[in-house]
Design an enzyme around this catalytic site. Structure first.
Site, PDB file in Angstrom:
ATOM      1  N   ASN A  45       0.838  -1.194   0.000  1.00  0.00           N
ATOM      2  CA  ASN A  45       0.000   0.000   0.000  1.00  0.00           C
ATOM      3  C   ASN A  45       0.875   1.247   0.000  1.00  0.00           C
ATOM      4  O   ASN A  45       1.962   1.264   0.597  1.00  0.00           O
ATOM      5  CB  ASN A  45      -1.032  -0.004   1.139  1.00  0.00           C
ATOM      6  CG  ASN A  45      -0.435  -0.203   2.517  1.00  0.00           C
ATOM      7  OD1 ASN A  45       0.623  -0.793   2.677  1.00  0.00           O
ATOM      8  ND2 ASN A  45      -1.123   0.300   3.523  1.00  0.00           N
ATOM      9  N   GLU A  47       0.377   5.222   0.689  1.00  0.00           N
ATOM     10  CA  GLU A  47      -0.553   6.261   1.156  1.00  0.00           C
ATOM     11  C   GLU A  47      -0.082   7.644   0.716  1.00  0.00           C
ATOM     12  O   GLU A  47       0.991   7.812   0.137  1.00  0.00           O
ATOM     13  CB  GLU A  47      -0.673   6.164   2.686  1.00  0.00           C
ATOM     14  CG  GLU A  47      -1.275   4.840   3.112  1.00  0.00           C
ATOM     15  CD  GLU A  47      -1.614   4.752   4.597  1.00  0.00           C
ATOM     16  OE1 GLU A  47      -1.133   5.609   5.380  1.00  0.00           O
ATOM     17  OE2 GLU A  47      -2.362   3.839   4.970  1.00  0.00           O
ATOM     18  N   CYS A  56      -4.072   0.650  -2.537  1.00  0.00           N
ATOM     19  CA  CYS A  56      -3.929  -0.574  -1.740  1.00  0.00           C
ATOM     20  C   CYS A  56      -2.848  -1.478  -2.320  1.00  0.00           C
ATOM     21  O   CYS A  56      -2.521  -1.406  -3.516  1.00  0.00           O
ATOM     22  CB  CYS A  56      -5.236  -1.354  -1.724  1.00  0.00           C
ATOM     23  SG  CYS A  56      -6.580  -0.540  -0.862  1.00  0.00           S
ATOM     24  N   GLU A  58      -3.023  -4.623  -3.010  1.00  0.00           N
ATOM     25  CA  GLU A  58      -3.548  -5.504  -4.058  1.00  0.00           C
ATOM     26  C   GLU A  58      -3.521  -4.818  -5.414  1.00  0.00           C
ATOM     27  O   GLU A  58      -3.074  -5.370  -6.420  1.00  0.00           O
ATOM     28  CB  GLU A  58      -4.993  -5.911  -3.744  1.00  0.00           C
ATOM     29  CG  GLU A  58      -5.160  -6.714  -2.473  1.00  0.00           C
ATOM     30  CD  GLU A  58      -5.440  -5.842  -1.252  1.00  0.00           C
ATOM     31  OE1 GLU A  58      -4.820  -4.765  -1.116  1.00  0.00           O
ATOM     32  OE2 GLU A  58      -6.287  -6.248  -0.436  1.00  0.00           O
ATOM     33  N   CYS A  90     -10.406  -4.596   0.067  1.00  0.00           N
ATOM     34  CA  CYS A  90     -11.515  -3.628   0.074  1.00  0.00           C
ATOM     35  C   CYS A  90     -12.382  -3.836  -1.165  1.00  0.00           C
ATOM     36  O   CYS A  90     -12.024  -4.573  -2.097  1.00  0.00           O
ATOM     37  CB  CYS A  90     -10.967  -2.204   0.130  1.00  0.00           C
ATOM     38  SG  CYS A  90     -10.304  -1.626  -1.447  1.00  0.00           S
ATOM     39  N   CYS A  93     -10.702  -3.105  -4.546  1.00  0.00           N
ATOM     40  CA  CYS A  93      -9.739  -4.132  -4.967  1.00  0.00           C
ATOM     41  C   CYS A  93     -10.450  -5.410  -5.418  1.00  0.00           C
ATOM     42  O   CYS A  93      -9.994  -6.086  -6.343  1.00  0.00           O
ATOM     43  CB  CYS A  93      -8.759  -4.430  -3.840  1.00  0.00           C
ATOM     44  SG  CYS A  93      -7.574  -3.085  -3.585  1.00  0.00           S
TER      45      CYS A  93
END
Ligand code: THU
Length: 132
Positions: A45, A47, A56, A58, A90, A93
């Site tokens: 991830n 940010e 993310c 993924e 999430c 994803c």
């Protein structure tokens, strides 16, 4: 899928987690996708101070695979903290996974502890998925 490959994917996801850039949430995630060609791409991830721009783990891994020419994914492993909430993918994803998954039976390995992971099928995480 052989257990050896499952474990390799989980190990690579854990390794990718070390590169996670998560100064805002403090929640570090790594992912590894296996393509139908047998190649593995990893991601973490990433940010941002503008929180909504976060990517993310993924999707980082999936976009790396697709940007290198891979189109079909056979499996994904997602590694989160050894104790704490498991890194279930999430909603965004899950939808992106469904775009490139080889099939709805695609296994999703989610770590739930230091040496343990649970296996799901994409179609149970995202039933009635939207596809064109
Ligand atoms: N995150 C992932 O990278 N993958 C997941 O499966 C769950 C959430 C990230 C996004 C954000 O950087 C942090 O975890 C907290 O939501």
């Amino acid at each position: 899928m052989e257990q050896e490959m499952e474990k390799k994917l989980v190990t690579m996801a854990r390794e990718a987690r070390k590169n996670a850039y998560a100064p805002y949430s403090g929640y570090f995630v790594g992912a590894a996708v296996l393509t139908t060609d047998g190649d593995i791409y990893t991601g973490c991830n990433v940010e941002n101070a503008s929180y909504g721009l976060t990517n993310c783990a993924e999707r980082t891994a999936i976009f790396k695979a697709v940007s290198e020419g891979a189109r079909k994914l056979r499996a994904i492993a997602i590694a989160g903290p050894e104790d704490g909430n498991p890194p279930y993918p999430c909603g965004a994803c899950r939808q992106v996974l469904s775009e490139f998954a080889e099939s709805g039976e695609m296994p999703v390995f989610v770590t739930t502890g230091a040496d343990v992971y649970q296996t799901y099928q994409l179609k149970e995480l995202l039933p009635y998925s939207f596809n064109l």
